[in-house]
Design a protein around this motif. Structure first.
Motif, PDB file in Angstrom:
ATOM      1  N   UNK A   1       0.838  -1.171   0.000  1.00  0.00           N
ATOM      2  CA  UNK A   1       0.000   0.000   0.000  1.00  0.00           C
ATOM      3  C   UNK A   1       0.890   1.244   0.000  1.00  0.00           C
ATOM      4  N   UNK A   2       0.598   2.177  -0.846  1.00  0.00           N
ATOM      5  CA  UNK A   2       1.387   3.404  -0.964  1.00  0.00           C
ATOM      6  C   UNK A   2       0.781   4.499  -0.087  1.00  0.00           C
ATOM      7  N   UNK A   3       1.660   5.314   0.474  1.00  0.00           N
ATOM      8  CA  UNK A   3       1.285   6.463   1.285  1.00  0.00           C
ATOM      9  C   UNK A   3       1.886   7.704   0.644  1.00  0.00           C
ATOM     10  N   UNK A   4       1.388   8.863   1.051  1.00  0.00           N
ATOM     11  CA  UNK A   4       1.858  10.102   0.458  1.00  0.00           C
ATOM     12  C   UNK A   4       1.918  11.181   1.531  1.00  0.00           C
ATOM     13  N   UNK A   5       2.945  12.040   1.434  1.00  0.00           N
ATOM     14  CA  UNK A   5       3.033  13.201   2.319  1.00  0.00           C
ATOM     15  C   UNK A   5       3.518  14.393   1.521  1.00  0.00           C
ATOM     16  N   UNK A   6       3.132  15.582   1.979  1.00  0.00           N
ATOM     17  CA  UNK A   6       3.531  16.824   1.321  1.00  0.00           C
ATOM     18  C   UNK A   6       4.175  17.735   2.347  1.00  0.00           C
ATOM     19  N   UNK A   7       5.296  18.321   1.978  1.00  0.00           N
ATOM     20  CA  UNK A   7       5.992  19.237   2.869  1.00  0.00           C
ATOM     21  C   UNK A   7       7.163  19.876   2.152  1.00  0.00           C
ATOM     22  N   UNK A   8       8.061  20.500   2.933  1.00  0.00           N
ATOM     23  CA  UNK A   8       9.238  21.159   2.373  1.00  0.00           C
ATOM     24  C   UNK A   8      10.484  20.349   2.677  1.00  0.00           C
ATOM     25  N   UNK A   9      11.350  20.238   1.682  1.00  0.00           N
ATOM     26  CA  UNK A   9      12.619  19.539   1.855  1.00  0.00           C
ATOM     27  C   UNK A   9      13.455  20.305   2.879  1.00  0.00           C
ATOM     28  N   UNK A  10      13.879  19.614   3.925  1.00  0.00           N
ATOM     29  CA  UNK A  10      14.738  20.232   4.933  1.00  0.00           C
ATOM     30  C   UNK A  10      16.196  19.870   4.689  1.00  0.00           C
ATOM     31  N   UNK A  11      16.436  18.604   4.336  1.00  0.00           N
ATOM     32  CA  UNK A  11      17.797  18.085   4.260  1.00  0.00           C
ATOM     33  C   UNK A  11      17.860  16.929   3.283  1.00  0.00           C
ATOM     34  N   UNK A  12      18.938  16.887   2.493  1.00  0.00           N
ATOM     35  CA  UNK A  12      19.184  15.748   1.606  1.00  0.00           C
ATOM     36  C   UNK A  12      20.572  15.219   1.937  1.00  0.00           C
ATOM     37  N   UNK A  29      11.829  15.674   5.226  1.00  0.00           N
ATOM     38  CA  UNK A  29      10.781  16.578   4.768  1.00  0.00           C
ATOM     39  C   UNK A  29      10.042  17.103   6.001  1.00  0.00           C
ATOM     40  N   UNK A  30       9.878  18.420   6.090  1.00  0.00           N
ATOM     41  CA  UNK A  30       9.125  19.022   7.182  1.00  0.00           C
ATOM     42  C   UNK A  30       7.665  19.129   6.761  1.00  0.00           C
ATOM     43  N   UNK A  31       6.802  18.499   7.562  1.00  0.00           N
ATOM     44  CA  UNK A  31       5.367  18.477   7.289  1.00  0.00           C
ATOM     45  C   UNK A  31       4.671  19.291   8.375  1.00  0.00           C
ATOM     46  N   UNK A  32       3.886  20.275   7.958  1.00  0.00           N
ATOM     47  CA  UNK A  32       3.128  21.078   8.924  1.00  0.00           C
ATOM     48  C   UNK A  32       2.022  20.202   9.504  1.00  0.00           C
ATOM     49  N   UNK A  38       6.334  18.244  11.827  1.00  0.00           N
ATOM     50  CA  UNK A  38       6.999  16.951  11.913  1.00  0.00           C
ATOM     51  C   UNK A  38       8.108  16.882  10.876  1.00  0.00           C
ATOM     52  N   UNK A  39       9.265  16.380  11.291  1.00  0.00           N
ATOM     53  CA  UNK A  39      10.389  16.191  10.373  1.00  0.00           C
ATOM     54  C   UNK A  39      10.473  14.706  10.057  1.00  0.00           C
ATOM     55  N   UNK A  40      10.123  14.358   8.839  1.00  0.00           N
ATOM     56  CA  UNK A  40       9.973  12.965   8.419  1.00  0.00           C
ATOM     57  C   UNK A  40      11.175  12.555   7.578  1.00  0.00           C
TER      58      UNK A  40
END
Length: 115
Positions: A1-12, A29-32, A38-40
């Protein structure tokens, strides 16, 4: 099962290649999420590592991933293994989508790596 999240790239992170030839690269990825963002941490493995080459910190992304879990020496670990990145806002005309991962051929795992 696939999941999805949207946020801003914090670190690569830089790519890591192990003796077995297994390669992984991680992105945060930082998710509001209300009062506390949350930093995922997401990992990209093998041929999906290159999806991070075109990203920069601060970019808005939507990441599609699978949850992977395994036992190692009596402890259990979970990983968020990403396989697709969309950049920009889906409402914008310039929305960029990478090709989806073929779920019929799952990515290889390195049993020597505990997580």
């Amino acid at each position: 099962m696939a999941y999805e999240l949207t946020g801003k790239v914090k670190l690569i992170q830089d790519a890591q290649t192990f003796n077995s030839g297994f390669t992984k690269r991680e992105m945060v990825v930082t998710v509001e999420d209300g009062k506390y963002p949350q930093e995922i941490n997401l990992e990209f493995v093998q041929d999906k590592v290159s999806l991070l080459d075109r990203l920069q910190p601060g970019q808005e992304v939507t990441v599609t991933f699978d949850i992977r879990g395994r036992e190692y020496n009596g402890r259990y670990f979970n990983n968020l293994q990403a396989w697709k990145i969309q950049t920009g806002n889906p409402v914008d005309a310039g929305f960029d989508q990478t090709p989806a991962f073929d779920h019929d051929s799952p990515p290889a795992f390195d049993d020597d790596v505990p997580f």
